[in-house]
Design an enzyme around this catalytic site. Structure first.
Site, PDB file in Angstrom:
ATOM      1  N   HIS A  71      33.606  49.437  46.140  1.00 31.16           N
ATOM      2  CA  HIS A  71      34.030  50.734  46.656  1.00 31.16           C
ATOM      3  C   HIS A  71      33.450  51.850  45.799  1.00 31.16           C
ATOM      4  O   HIS A  71      32.828  51.621  44.756  1.00 31.16           O
ATOM      5  CB  HIS A  71      35.559  50.830  46.651  1.00 31.16           C
ATOM      6  CG  HIS A  71      36.158  50.866  45.277  1.00 31.16           C
ATOM      7  ND1 HIS A  71      36.139  49.776  44.429  1.00 31.16           N
ATOM      8  CD2 HIS A  71      36.768  51.875  44.592  1.00 31.16           C
ATOM      9  CE1 HIS A  71      36.713  50.107  43.286  1.00 31.16           C
ATOM     10  NE2 HIS A  71      37.108  51.375  43.350  1.00 31.16           N
ATOM     11  N   ARG A  74      42.534  55.897  33.450  1.00 31.01           N
ATOM     12  CA  ARG A  74      41.543  56.423  34.384  1.00 31.01           C
ATOM     13  C   ARG A  74      41.805  57.892  34.706  1.00 31.01           C
ATOM     14  O   ARG A  74      42.944  58.306  34.904  1.00 31.01           O
ATOM     15  CB  ARG A  74      41.581  55.619  35.684  1.00 31.01           C
ATOM     16  CG  ARG A  74      40.645  56.117  36.770  1.00 31.01           C
ATOM     17  CD  ARG A  74      40.990  55.540  38.123  1.00 31.01           C
ATOM     18  NE  ARG A  74      40.106  56.040  39.153  1.00 31.01           N
ATOM     19  CZ  ARG A  74      40.233  57.207  39.758  1.00 31.01           C
ATOM     20  NH1 ARG A  74      41.255  57.998  39.463  1.00 31.01           N
ATOM     21  NH2 ARG A  74      39.359  57.588  40.690  1.00 31.01           N
ATOM     22  N   ASP A 122      35.156  55.603  44.398  1.00 29.31           N
ATOM     23  CA  ASP A 122      36.509  56.134  44.275  1.00 29.31           C
ATOM     24  C   ASP A 122      36.752  57.326  45.196  1.00 29.31           C
ATOM     25  O   ASP A 122      35.980  58.288  45.227  1.00 29.31           O
ATOM     26  CB  ASP A 122      36.789  56.547  42.834  1.00 29.31           C
ATOM     27  CG  ASP A 122      36.935  55.346  41.904  1.00 29.31           C
ATOM     28  OD1 ASP A 122      37.186  54.237  42.410  1.00 29.31           O
ATOM     29  OD2 ASP A 122      36.797  55.529  40.681  1.00 29.31           O
ATOM     30  N   HIS A 175      31.220  50.316  42.738  1.00 27.77           N
ATOM     31  CA  HIS A 175      31.607  49.432  41.635  1.00 27.77           C
ATOM     32  C   HIS A 175      32.632  48.397  42.082  1.00 27.77           C
ATOM     33  O   HIS A 175      33.271  48.523  43.126  1.00 27.77           O
ATOM     34  CB  HIS A 175      32.125  50.236  40.432  1.00 27.77           C
ATOM     35  CG  HIS A 175      33.375  51.017  40.702  1.00 27.77           C
ATOM     36  ND1 HIS A 175      33.382  52.205  41.391  1.00 27.77           N
ATOM     37  CD2 HIS A 175      34.670  50.789  40.356  1.00 27.77           C
ATOM     38  CE1 HIS A 175      34.605  52.686  41.462  1.00 27.77           C
ATOM     39  NE2 HIS A 175      35.414  51.838  40.857  1.00 27.77           N
TER      40      HIS A 175
END
Length: 294
Positions: free
Chosen positions: A110, A285, A112, A270
């Site tokens: 995917h 994150r 983000d 990623h």
């Protein structure tokens, strides 16, 4: 080719994408010139790696803010205490059995936030606890070049997809994980589902900084191609999502404690490698909002 400015160095990694940045200590408040150097490297190499950083959540938030506007995740139940712009990615559990962070992040390829009208432009991920087995680090993150994948497509496929949109769906993403037995996070509330309607983005997206064409459909979040018969669209989507996974486009990052990574969500897709089971893993994150893809 290694790029050096004064004490700072950007050394390309032995892969089609990625560079290691040395000479910058994030805890010591980098200068604006340092940030300009890192942003330039990011737009050239798509992924930048700063090893051996020792930072607080507040320092990570400050670092990430120099790449753009921070976005607080709708999964705010997994936010870092007192620093809501950071989310916890972890398999650790509380006493009640619930994970302290998102435990299934990245199980499918995917980019983000592609299910948002304005997807995340950059992601900043910091490694605090890295799992090991027999002295080997586990839980790698694999990155794949979206412009490398586009450039390698046959011309006839490029003609079909240039200018054509596809649907990105967080609801479809959750159902894919559920069907594969991968879903480990708390269910979405009705309010969260209503706030995440499906969106359309171009299959081929132009990078907003360097103008390169990037393939912008993913295994994780793209549910259909618009304007093609269902069977033809499904076959094309399968072809594209398998194509971008090819190893010739990859950089595989093996984590160390203190690694701080920034990646460009237009330029790469990623995947997280889930090979560590219950061995503790924790990362923090930050997501940086980007423009509407064109």
């Amino acid at each position: 080719m290694q790029v050096t400015e004064a004490r700072r160095t950007a050394t390309p990694l032995p892969a089609p994408i990625g560079a290691e940045i040395t000479g910058i200590d994030v805890a010591s408040s980098p200068s604006e010139s340092d940030y300009e150097f890192m942003r330039d490297a990011l737009h050239k190499y798509s992924v930048i790696v700063l090893r051996g950083q020792d930072i607080t959540p507040q320092q990570q938030q400050e670092f990430a803010s120099h790449f753009g506007e921070l976005r607080t995740s709708f999964y705010n139940r997994y936010g870092v205490a007192d620093v809501p712009a950071l989310s916890i990615v972890s398999n650790l559990k509380r006493e009640d059995g619930e994970h302290i962070g998102i435990a299934d992040a990245g199980m499918l390829w995917h980019t983000d936030g592609s299910y948002l009208k304005t997807p995340d432009m950059y992601t900043v991920l910091y490694g605090l606890q890295i799992p090991h087995r027999d002295g080997k680090a586990l839980g790698d993150t694999v990155f794949s070049s979206a412009w490398g994948a586009y450039d390698a497509l046959p011309d006839d496929v490029k003609q079909v997809i240039d200018g054509r949109p596809a649907v990105h769906s967080f609801t479809a993403h959750i159902e894919k994980k559920r069907a594969k037995g991968q879903l480990k996070r708390a269910p979405l509330t009705a309010q969260q589902r209503d706030a995440l309607p499906d969106v359309e983005h171009p299959i081929v997206r132009r990078h907003p900084v360097n103008g390169r064409k990037c393939l912008f459909v993913t295994e994780g979040h793209t549910s259909q191609i618009v304007g093609l018969p269902e069977k033809e669209g499904a076959e094309l989507l399968d072809f594209l999502t398998e194509h971008v996974k090819k190893p010739e486009f990859h950089y595989r990052h093996t984590w160390r404690k203190g690694d701080l990574i920034v990646w460009d969500n237009c330029a790469v897709q990623h995947l997280a490698v889930f090979d560590y089971g219950d061995i503790p893993r924790r990362l923090h994150r930050a997501g940086i909002a980007g423009p509407v893809p064109v």
